[in-house]
Motif scaffolding. Structure first.
Motif, PDB file in Angstrom:
ATOM      1  N   UNK A  91       0.529  -1.269  -0.161  1.00 38.85           N
ATOM      2  CA  UNK A  91       0.152  -0.154  -0.287  1.00 38.85           C
ATOM      3  C   UNK A  91       1.070   1.326  -0.186  1.00 38.85           C
ATOM      4  N   UNK A  92       1.985   1.000   0.346  1.00 36.70           N
ATOM      5  CA  UNK A  92       3.033   2.491   0.841  1.00 36.70           C
ATOM      6  C   UNK A  92       2.919   2.460  -0.594  1.00 36.70           C
ATOM      7  N   UNK A  93       3.327   1.859  -1.638  1.00 30.88           N
ATOM      8  CA  UNK A  93       3.631   2.338  -2.685  1.00 30.88           C
ATOM      9  C   UNK A  93       3.168   2.441  -4.011  1.00 30.88           C
ATOM     10  N   UNK A  94       1.549   2.620  -3.191  1.00 33.13           N
ATOM     11  CA  UNK A  94      -0.129   2.781  -4.285  1.00 33.13           C
ATOM     12  C   UNK A  94       0.644   4.514  -3.953  1.00 33.13           C
ATOM     13  N   UNK A  95       0.403   4.878  -5.284  1.00 32.74           N
ATOM     14  CA  UNK A  95      -0.649   6.367  -5.615  1.00 32.74           C
ATOM     15  C   UNK A  95      -2.129   6.239  -5.256  1.00 32.74           C
ATOM     16  N   UNK A  96      -2.853   7.505  -4.414  1.00 34.29           N
ATOM     17  CA  UNK A  96      -4.320   7.277  -4.721  1.00 34.29           C
ATOM     18  C   UNK A  96      -4.703   6.595  -6.064  1.00 34.29           C
ATOM     19  N   UNK A  97      -4.053   7.320  -7.195  1.00 33.34           N
ATOM     20  CA  UNK A  97      -4.820   6.629  -8.817  1.00 33.34           C
ATOM     21  C   UNK A  97      -4.852   5.387  -8.638  1.00 33.34           C
ATOM     22  N   UNK A  98      -3.512   4.767  -8.070  1.00 32.81           N
ATOM     23  CA  UNK A  98      -2.835   3.282  -8.189  1.00 32.81           C
ATOM     24  C   UNK A  98      -4.239   2.639  -7.750  1.00 32.81           C
ATOM     25  N   UNK A  99      -4.474   3.191  -6.104  1.00 32.38           N
ATOM     26  CA  UNK A  99      -5.512   2.599  -5.581  1.00 32.38           C
ATOM     27  C   UNK A  99      -6.944   2.360  -6.240  1.00 32.38           C
ATOM     28  N   UNK A 100      -7.627   3.736  -6.684  1.00 34.66           N
ATOM     29  CA  UNK A 100      -8.507   3.627  -7.311  1.00 34.66           C
ATOM     30  C   UNK A 100      -8.588   2.805  -9.054  1.00 34.66           C
ATOM     31  N   UNK A 101      -7.676   2.518  -9.466  1.00 34.50           N
ATOM     32  CA  UNK A 101      -7.004   1.896 -10.842  1.00 34.50           C
ATOM     33  C   UNK A 101      -7.348   0.420 -10.282  1.00 34.50           C
ATOM     34  N   UNK A 102      -7.052  -0.247  -9.613  1.00 40.53           N
ATOM     35  CA  UNK A 102      -7.307  -1.628  -9.201  1.00 40.53           C
ATOM     36  C   UNK A 102      -7.758  -1.545  -8.502  1.00 40.53           C
ATOM     37  N   UNK A 103      -8.991  -0.989  -7.878  1.00 41.27           N
ATOM     38  CA  UNK A 103      -9.861  -1.102  -6.819  1.00 41.27           C
ATOM     39  C   UNK A 103     -11.092  -1.508  -8.599  1.00 41.27           C
ATOM     40  N   UNK A 104     -11.430   0.275  -9.526  1.00 40.10           N
ATOM     41  CA  UNK A 104     -11.904  -1.095 -10.428  1.00 40.10           C
ATOM     42  C   UNK A 104     -11.980  -1.565 -11.069  1.00 40.10           C
ATOM     43  N   UNK A 105     -10.651  -2.542 -11.086  1.00 39.77           N
ATOM     44  CA  UNK A 105     -10.408  -3.747 -12.210  1.00 39.77           C
ATOM     45  C   UNK A 105     -10.904  -4.506 -11.496  1.00 39.77           C
ATOM     46  N   UNK A 106     -10.692  -4.831  -9.967  1.00 37.90           N
ATOM     47  CA  UNK A 106     -10.763  -6.082  -9.195  1.00 37.90           C
ATOM     48  C   UNK A 106     -12.214  -6.022  -9.225  1.00 37.90           C
ATOM     49  N   UNK A 107     -13.176  -5.180  -9.427  1.00 39.01           N
ATOM     50  CA  UNK A 107     -14.435  -4.933  -9.304  1.00 39.01           C
ATOM     51  C   UNK A 107     -15.463  -5.985 -10.337  1.00 39.01           C
ATOM     52  N   UNK A 108     -14.370  -5.372 -11.391  1.00 37.29           N
ATOM     53  CA  UNK A 108     -15.163  -6.156 -13.069  1.00 37.29           C
ATOM     54  C   UNK A 108     -14.456  -6.801 -13.205  1.00 37.29           C
ATOM     55  N   UNK A 109     -13.533  -7.521 -12.769  1.00 39.31           N
ATOM     56  CA  UNK A 109     -12.488  -9.146 -12.769  1.00 39.31           C
ATOM     57  C   UNK A 109     -13.782 -10.068 -12.833  1.00 39.31           C
ATOM     58  N   UNK A 110     -13.861 -11.065 -13.391  1.00 39.20           N
ATOM     59  CA  UNK A 110     -14.951 -12.056 -13.431  1.00 39.20           C
ATOM     60  C   UNK A 110     -15.972 -11.866 -13.126  1.00 39.20           C
ATOM     61  N   UNK A 111     -16.296 -10.488 -13.871  1.00 37.68           N
ATOM     62  CA  UNK A 111     -17.960 -10.212 -13.050  1.00 37.68           C
ATOM     63  C   UNK A 111     -18.925 -11.103 -13.387  1.00 37.68           C
ATOM     64  N   UNK A 112     -19.932 -12.180 -12.598  1.00 36.34           N
ATOM     65  CA  UNK A 112     -20.747 -12.665 -12.758  1.00 36.34           C
ATOM     66  C   UNK A 112     -21.584 -12.175 -12.195  1.00 36.34           C
ATOM     67  N   UNK A 113     -23.084 -12.505 -13.674  1.00 41.55           N
ATOM     68  CA  UNK A 113     -24.402 -12.217 -12.904  1.00 41.55           C
ATOM     69  C   UNK A 113     -25.427 -12.834 -11.801  1.00 41.55           C
ATOM     70  N   UNK A 114     -25.951 -12.215 -10.966  1.00 43.10           N
ATOM     71  CA  UNK A 114     -26.105 -12.887  -9.919  1.00 43.10           C
ATOM     72  C   UNK A 114     -27.642 -13.703 -10.488  1.00 43.10           C
ATOM     73  N   UNK A 115     -27.642 -14.452  -9.702  1.00 44.09           N
ATOM     74  CA  UNK A 115     -28.737 -15.704  -9.613  1.00 44.09           C
ATOM     75  C   UNK A 115     -29.351 -15.571  -8.162  1.00 44.09           C
ATOM     76  N   UNK A 116     -30.605 -15.838  -7.754  1.00 42.57           N
ATOM     77  CA  UNK A 116     -30.864 -15.880  -7.309  1.00 42.57           C
ATOM     78  C   UNK A 116     -31.159 -17.654  -6.759  1.00 42.57           C
TER      79      UNK A 116
END
Length: 219
Positions: A91-116
């Motif tokens: 975390x110390x090596x990351x800028x705020x932009x880096x963190x935002x980019x990683x967050x965006x990446x993992x949120x959509x990474x392999x995103x699956x359709x919700x199943x009831x």
């Protein structure tokens, strides 16, 4: 106790609102994050990968997790609110932009359709524990729709990770391990470790949106 928890939740929501407002100033770029994930995939993209500090447990699934929660977590490690030498160093090596980019990446990474699916009903003992902790008040319906995106989805997360994470909020006066969070600390300290383990085991059985996705370079 309920009055105390309500006050703590109100404080938490106010704090999250302030953090979220700041986070909205920086837009994450999932594409840009493809060049920044090397430090993440060595642990979070290997099925069954285990950490050995401070005890053996599977590292959390983060593909499908809320972007704002990932950013909030990384900031907590960077500020020392979460104490973990490896994550603090990353975390110390990351800028705020880096963190935002990683967050965006993992949120959509392999995103699956919700199943009831048919909800899993906890036994009476576990249900009472979850009610006592008012867990659904923040983590939402079926523990997968948080009140605020800065809170984590926890349904289906590894039970050993959930247990270790919950225990960490009870840790005090340690330089290398533990988490400082007024709300979660107040909640976790109400329970014995056996009770935290029982809640973790139930939540891990729920249908969740997170998973581990091996990266091509690791296959």
């Amino acid at each position: 106790m309920n009055k105390l928890l309500n006050s703590m939740f109100a404080l938490a929501v106010a704090s999250v609102t302030a953090v979220s407002a700041h986070a909205q100033e920086i837009k994450g770029d999932a594409k840009a994050a493809e060049q920044k994930i090397a430090m993440c995939i060595g642990c979070h993209s290997i099925q069954g990968y285990q950490s050995s500090f401070p005890e053996v447990y599977r590292v959390p699934m983060i593909s499908g997790q809320n972007a704002k929660y990932i950013v909030a977590s990384l900031n907590a490690y960077k500020k020392g609110e979460r104490k973990h030498p490896t994550m603090r160093g990353i975390a110390d090596s990351l800028s705020e932009q880096d963190m935002a980019d990683l967050g965006a990446y993992y949120e959509q990474h392999g995103k699956i359709q919700a199943v009831t699916k048919t909800p899993k009903v906890p036994d009476a003992k576990v249900a009472a524990l979850l009610q006592k902790g008012a867990c659904i008040s923040c983590h939402g319906d079926n523990f997968s729709k948080p009140l605020d995106p800065s809170y984590p989805k926890i349904a289906g997360q590894h039970k050993d990770y959930l247990f270790v994470a919950l225990k960490s909020y009870k840790v005090e006066n340690q330089n290398t391990w533990g988490r400082n969070n007024v709300v979660m600390g107040g909640i976790a300290k109400q329970f014995t470790n056996a009770e935290l383990k029982a809640m973790s085991a139930y939540i891990a059985l729920l249908d969740g949106e997170m998973k581990v996705i091996p990266q091509p370079r690791l296959r």
